[in-house]
Each structure stands twice: as structure tokens, then as C-alpha cells.
Design an enzyme around this catalytic site. Structure first.
Site, PDB file in Angstrom:
ATOM      1  N   HIS A  72       0.837  -1.205   0.000  1.00 11.49           N
ATOM      2  CA  HIS A  72       0.000   0.000   0.000  1.00 11.49           C
ATOM      3  C   HIS A  72       0.869   1.252   0.000  1.00 11.49           C
ATOM      4  O   HIS A  72       1.898   1.312   0.676  1.00 11.49           O
ATOM      5  CB  HIS A  72      -0.885   0.034   1.237  1.00 11.49           C
ATOM      6  CG  HIS A  72      -2.135  -0.776   1.092  1.00 11.49           C
ATOM      7  ND1 HIS A  72      -3.009  -0.631   0.039  1.00 11.49           N
ATOM      8  CD2 HIS A  72      -2.698  -1.725   1.903  1.00 11.49           C
ATOM      9  CE1 HIS A  72      -4.040  -1.459   0.190  1.00 11.49           C
ATOM     10  NE2 HIS A  72      -3.865  -2.134   1.308  1.00 11.49           N
TER      11      HIS A  72
ATOM     12  N   CYS B 192       0.427   1.895  -5.773  1.00 14.41           N
ATOM     13  CA  CYS B 192      -0.496   2.750  -6.520  1.00 14.41           C
ATOM     14  C   CYS B 192       0.049   4.172  -6.647  1.00 14.41           C
ATOM     15  O   CYS B 192       0.786   4.645  -5.792  1.00 14.41           O
ATOM     16  CB  CYS B 192      -1.863   2.787  -5.834  1.00 14.41           C
ATOM     17  SG  CYS B 192      -2.698   1.197  -5.779  1.00 14.41           S
TER      18      CYS B 192
END
Length: 260
Positions: A168, A242
Site C-alpha cells: 500500500h 499505486c
């Protein structure tokens, strides 16, 4: 005599409208507070929880690795005499990983770990990151715990091929939040029981499609932006996350090669 009161209906309508507006305002404030609490929970509280749990998992792995191997159980026909006590575990430091032979044969590496279980530790000295590595990239079972997830089907640490990880960038411990700050020459250290593998950052790809599977291929090269990647077989590490922050629109990629 009949008395007619004028304006009462108008005042009634105004009072009714005021009550509706007040109720709407109360509802808007309530919804805003709920949304704010959800944002605080997602962005702040999940970070604290995942980060604390990930640190504890690292400590648990390090404690486990420090223990000597458990003694083998006696045979069924053993008389029960434990025999002489086993000596202390040798104090010598773990042997370095075997280099990859010129022939391209992979060095001896640990067997693949159980799915979704933590089995290693990734250290990024430049960023101060120390995070468990778990098998798989399932969001709930791995990534939301604050772990780095090992892409199934990619190489194991130290082996020929591409040891590819996901993590993440925001929320849930956000271990890969600042990997965009990594530069060529920075070290990426992977510890597995009894072994340490040091990779050196070589190249980065600031943005690519989430479907760009070429970045985790055995010889990593972007299929979307083919000018980014490698041409020769080797032992690689790939970090993916991301981008931009707080979105999942694209992927940011960092590549490194095993230090010989």
C-alpha cells in the site's frame, strides 16, 4: 359575526419550510460527521493498527529466527533415555546467498512459504522501512495488514528471476508510500530465515497501467512503456504500488538487482 384571520396560512407555510430546512441541515451535519469519522478511521486509525501489527510481526519473525532448531522426537522404539544434551547452537553468522552461476541455474533458495503467511522481512534503509513479506497479494489477508505481498508465480528472494512485491502507498501501514524517493544505488534488503539478500535499486517507472504485467516478468520490462525495464536475465526485485497518492489509477514501479 364572522372573523377572518389573514396571513395565518402564509406563516404556517413559512414555519413548515423552516422545519424542513432545519431537518435537512441536521441531516447534512450528521452525514458530514459520519463521513469525517470514516475518513479518519481509514486514513489514520488503520495506519496505526496495521503499522503496529506489522512491527510486531517483524519482531516475532526475528525471535523465531534466533531460536535454535527444535530437537527431533525420539523414535518409536526408543527406550526414553534422552541421551546427552545437545550443545548450544553455533554462533557463526548466516552464510551469504549463493551467487547465480554463469549457466543461469538458480541458487538454492528456501521452499515457497505457505500462502498469505509472513516469511521474510524487507528493509529499505533510505526510507527507514522495515516490513514483513507475506506470500500472496490478497488485499484483506496481506496488504491491509501492512505487509508487502509477494506476487504468486514470481521468484523467491535471491533466486534467478524477479522477486516481485506489492504494498500500500496510503492507509493500512502504507509501507510503500515514499518509494518514489528511491534512487539508483539505494539498497533493498530481504531477510529470510538464515539468509540475507541485498538488492540495489537500478531503475524506476513513475507511472504505468495497473495491467502492465511486464513489470513483474522474470526479466522485467514494461509492456506499456517498453523503454523502461531490463533485457538480460538476472536476479531482480520489483516494488509496485499505486499512484498518484490516494488513488489506484496507475502503478509506480521500482526495480533492483541482486548485489553479488
Amino acid at each position: 359575526m364572522r372573523v377572518v384571520v389573514q396571513g395565518g396560512g402564509r406563516r404556517g407555510r413559512r414555519a413548515g419550510l423552516a422545519r424542513v430546512l432545519w431537518a435537512g441541515a441536521e441531516l447534512a451535519v450528521t452525514v458530514g460527521v459520519v463521513v469525517l469519522l470514516l475518513v479518519v478511521h481509514q486514513v489514520w486509525w488503520t495506519n496505526r493498527q496495521a503499522l503496529a501489527a506489522a512491527r510486531e510481526e517483524v519482531r516475532a519473525l526475528e525471535r523465531e529466527w534466533a531460536l535454535p532448531p527444535a530437537p527431533s522426537p525420539p523414535d518409536a522404539g526408543d527406550s526414553g533415555d534422552p541421551g546427552p544434551a545437545a550443545g548450544p547452537a553455533p554462533s557463526e553468522s548466516p552464510s551469504p546467498p549463493s551467487p547465480i552461476p554463469e549457466s543461469g541455474a538458480a541458487p538454492r533458495t528456501p521452499a515457497p512459504p505457505a500462502r498469505e503467511s509472513a516469511y521474510g522481512v524487507l528493509r529499505i534503509p533510505r526510507l527507514g522501512v522495515v516490513v514483513p513479506v507475506a506470500q500472496g497479494v490478497d488485499k484483506r489477508a496481506v496488504l491491509d495488514k501492512g505487509y508487502a505481498g509477494h506476487y504468486p508465480g514470481t521468484a523467491q528472494p535471491g533466486a534467478q528471476g524477479n522477486f516481485a512485491l506489492a504494498g500500500h502507498r496510503n492507509t493500512h501501514g502504507e509501507p510503500f508510500r515514499y518509494i518514489n524517493r528511491l534512487r539508483a544505488g539505494d539498497e533493498l534488503i530481504v531477510d529470510v530465515r538464515g539468509q540475507r539478500y541485498t538488492y540495489v535499486v537500478g531503475r524506476t517507472l513513475a507511472q504505468t497501467s495497473e495491467r502492465d504485467t511486464g513489470v513483474i516478468a522474470p526479466v522485467p520490462r514494461s509492456t506499456v512503456r517498453p523503454e523502461f525495464g531490463y533485457d538480460e536475465p538476472g536476479a531482480y526485485i520489483t516494488l509496485t504500488t499505486c499512484t498518484p497518492e490516494y488513488t489506484s489509477t496507475y502503478r509506480l514501479v521500482v526495480w533492483g538487482t541482486l548485489k553479488r
